[in-house]
Motif scaffolding. Structure first.
Motif, PDB file in Angstrom:
ATOM      1  N   ILE A 166       7.393   8.067  78.469  1.00 42.24           N
ATOM      2  CA  ILE A 166       6.132   7.314  78.537  1.00 42.24           C
ATOM      3  C   ILE A 166       6.392   5.883  79.004  1.00 42.24           C
ATOM      4  O   ILE A 166       5.698   5.362  79.878  1.00 42.24           O
ATOM      5  CB  ILE A 166       5.386   7.354  77.196  1.00 42.24           C
ATOM      6  N   HIS A 167       7.405   5.243  78.446  1.00 47.25           N
ATOM      7  CA  HIS A 167       7.726   3.872  78.847  1.00 47.25           C
ATOM      8  C   HIS A 167       8.144   3.803  80.322  1.00 47.25           C
ATOM      9  O   HIS A 167       7.733   2.872  81.035  1.00 47.25           O
ATOM     10  CB  HIS A 167       8.809   3.284  77.943  1.00 47.25           C
ATOM     11  N   ARG A 168       8.928   4.781  80.789  1.00 47.50           N
ATOM     12  CA  ARG A 168       9.361   4.777  82.194  1.00 47.50           C
ATOM     13  C   ARG A 168       8.168   4.892  83.139  1.00 47.50           C
ATOM     14  O   ARG A 168       8.086   4.165  84.126  1.00 47.50           O
ATOM     15  CB  ARG A 168      10.341   5.922  82.457  1.00 47.50           C
TER      16      ARG A 168
ATOM     17  N   GLY B 288      10.493   1.528  73.012  1.00 45.37           N
ATOM     18  CA  GLY B 288      11.055   2.576  73.854  1.00 45.37           C
ATOM     19  C   GLY B 288      12.224   3.258  73.173  1.00 45.37           C
ATOM     20  O   GLY B 288      12.765   2.775  72.180  1.00 45.37           O
ATOM     21  N   GLY B 289      12.587   4.397  73.692  1.00 43.95           N
ATOM     22  CA  GLY B 289      13.684   5.182  73.121  1.00 43.95           C
ATOM     23  C   GLY B 289      13.935   6.396  73.987  1.00 43.95           C
ATOM     24  O   GLY B 289      13.730   6.361  75.190  1.00 43.95           O
ATOM     25  N   GLY B 290      14.322   7.484  73.349  1.00 40.51           N
ATOM     26  CA  GLY B 290      14.595   8.719  74.078  1.00 40.51           C
ATOM     27  C   GLY B 290      13.390   9.637  74.066  1.00 40.51           C
ATOM     28  O   GLY B 290      12.312   9.266  73.616  1.00 40.51           O
TER      29      GLY B 290
ATOM     30  N   LYS C 153      -2.667  -0.363  76.201  1.00 42.29           N
ATOM     31  CA  LYS C 153      -3.153   0.144  77.485  1.00 42.29           C
ATOM     32  C   LYS C 153      -2.149   1.159  78.021  1.00 42.29           C
ATOM     33  O   LYS C 153      -0.989   1.178  77.621  1.00 42.29           O
ATOM     34  CB  LYS C 153      -3.304  -1.008  78.480  1.00 42.29           C
ATOM     35  N   GLY C 154      -2.595   1.973  78.978  1.00 41.36           N
ATOM     36  CA  GLY C 154      -1.731   2.981  79.577  1.00 41.36           C
ATOM     37  C   GLY C 154      -0.976   2.511  80.812  1.00 41.36           C
ATOM     38  O   GLY C 154      -0.045   3.160  81.255  1.00 41.36           O
TER      39      GLY C 154
ATOM     40  N   GLU D  69       4.980  -3.355  81.838  1.00 42.17           N
ATOM     41  CA  GLU D  69       3.851  -3.960  81.128  1.00 42.17           C
ATOM     42  C   GLU D  69       3.654  -3.332  79.741  1.00 42.17           C
ATOM     43  O   GLU D  69       3.255  -4.008  78.796  1.00 42.17           O
ATOM     44  CB  GLU D  69       2.557  -3.822  81.943  1.00 42.17           C
ATOM     45  N   LEU D  70       3.947  -2.037  79.634  1.00 35.29           N
ATOM     46  CA  LEU D  70       3.813  -1.366  78.332  1.00 35.29           C
ATOM     47  C   LEU D  70       4.802  -1.962  77.339  1.00 35.29           C
ATOM     48  O   LEU D  70       4.422  -2.289  76.210  1.00 35.29           O
ATOM     49  CB  LEU D  70       4.036   0.145  78.459  1.00 35.29           C
TER      50      LEU D  70
END
Length: 174
Positions: free
Chosen positions: A37-39, A29-31, A64-65, A44-45
């Motif tokens: 996308i992570h939020r 994750g990042g900015g 997975k998405g 689970e991601l």
């Protein structure tokens, strides 16, 4: 059938088989698009990304998405722009390797953000030309594979640049 489309909006809301994450090397994750996308995908991601051991620049890995509409997320690490020839090669590899992974997983619709054009400072016009040329070449080399490629543009300027360069390169799009 192969198609190229341009979308002005939020990549996390697209209903397609896979979205591409412009990730950092940790994949944790990042900015920017990575954080978004992570939020949306949920915890689970991040948990699955922890099992992947990171990712090198130009490479791609798949997860997975989760809570996204997309079934998969393809994570690729774009280059931090330095002006070296290797930047263009690394950026092209992000697109090529993501499409190769999509084909391997029988993905027929994929959305890309403008990789490396945010905090990695790749000049938008140059990055767009590389993205469109690389994808056009991949589609020609894989003419028997049906896939819809969506360029998800987060603002009007990015969207306009993609449309203008696609026209200059004579790339057919919808």
């Amino acid at each position: 059938m192969q198609k190229i489309l341009f979308d002005l909006g939020d990549i996390t809301k697209l209903d397609c088989d896979a979205i591409v994450n412009a990730a950092n090397k940790t994949l944790l994750g990042g900015g920017g698009v990575d954080g978004a996308i992570h939020r949306v995908a949920g915890r689970e991601l991040l948990a699955e990304c922890r099992t992947l051991g990171g990712c090198n620049t130009g490479e791609a890995k798949i997860t997975k998405g989760y809570k996204l509409k997309a079934k998969y997320v393809i994570h690729t690490v774009g280059p931090i722009y330095s002006g070296k020839d290797s930047d263009a090669t690394d950026l092209a590899n992000c697109y090529k390797n993501s499409l190769d992974l999509a084909k391997k997983y029988d993905i027929h619709s994929i959305a890309f953000p403008a990789i490396s054009t945010g905090v990695y400072h790749y000049p938008l016009e140059e990055a767009t030309r590389i993205a469109l040329t690389t994808i056009d070449n991949w589609l020609k080399a894989n003419a028997d594979y049906d896939i819809e490629v969506i360029f998800s543009c987060f603002d009007k300027r990015t969207y306009s640049v993609y449309i203008d360069i696609a026209k200059k390169l004579n790339i057919t799009f919808i």
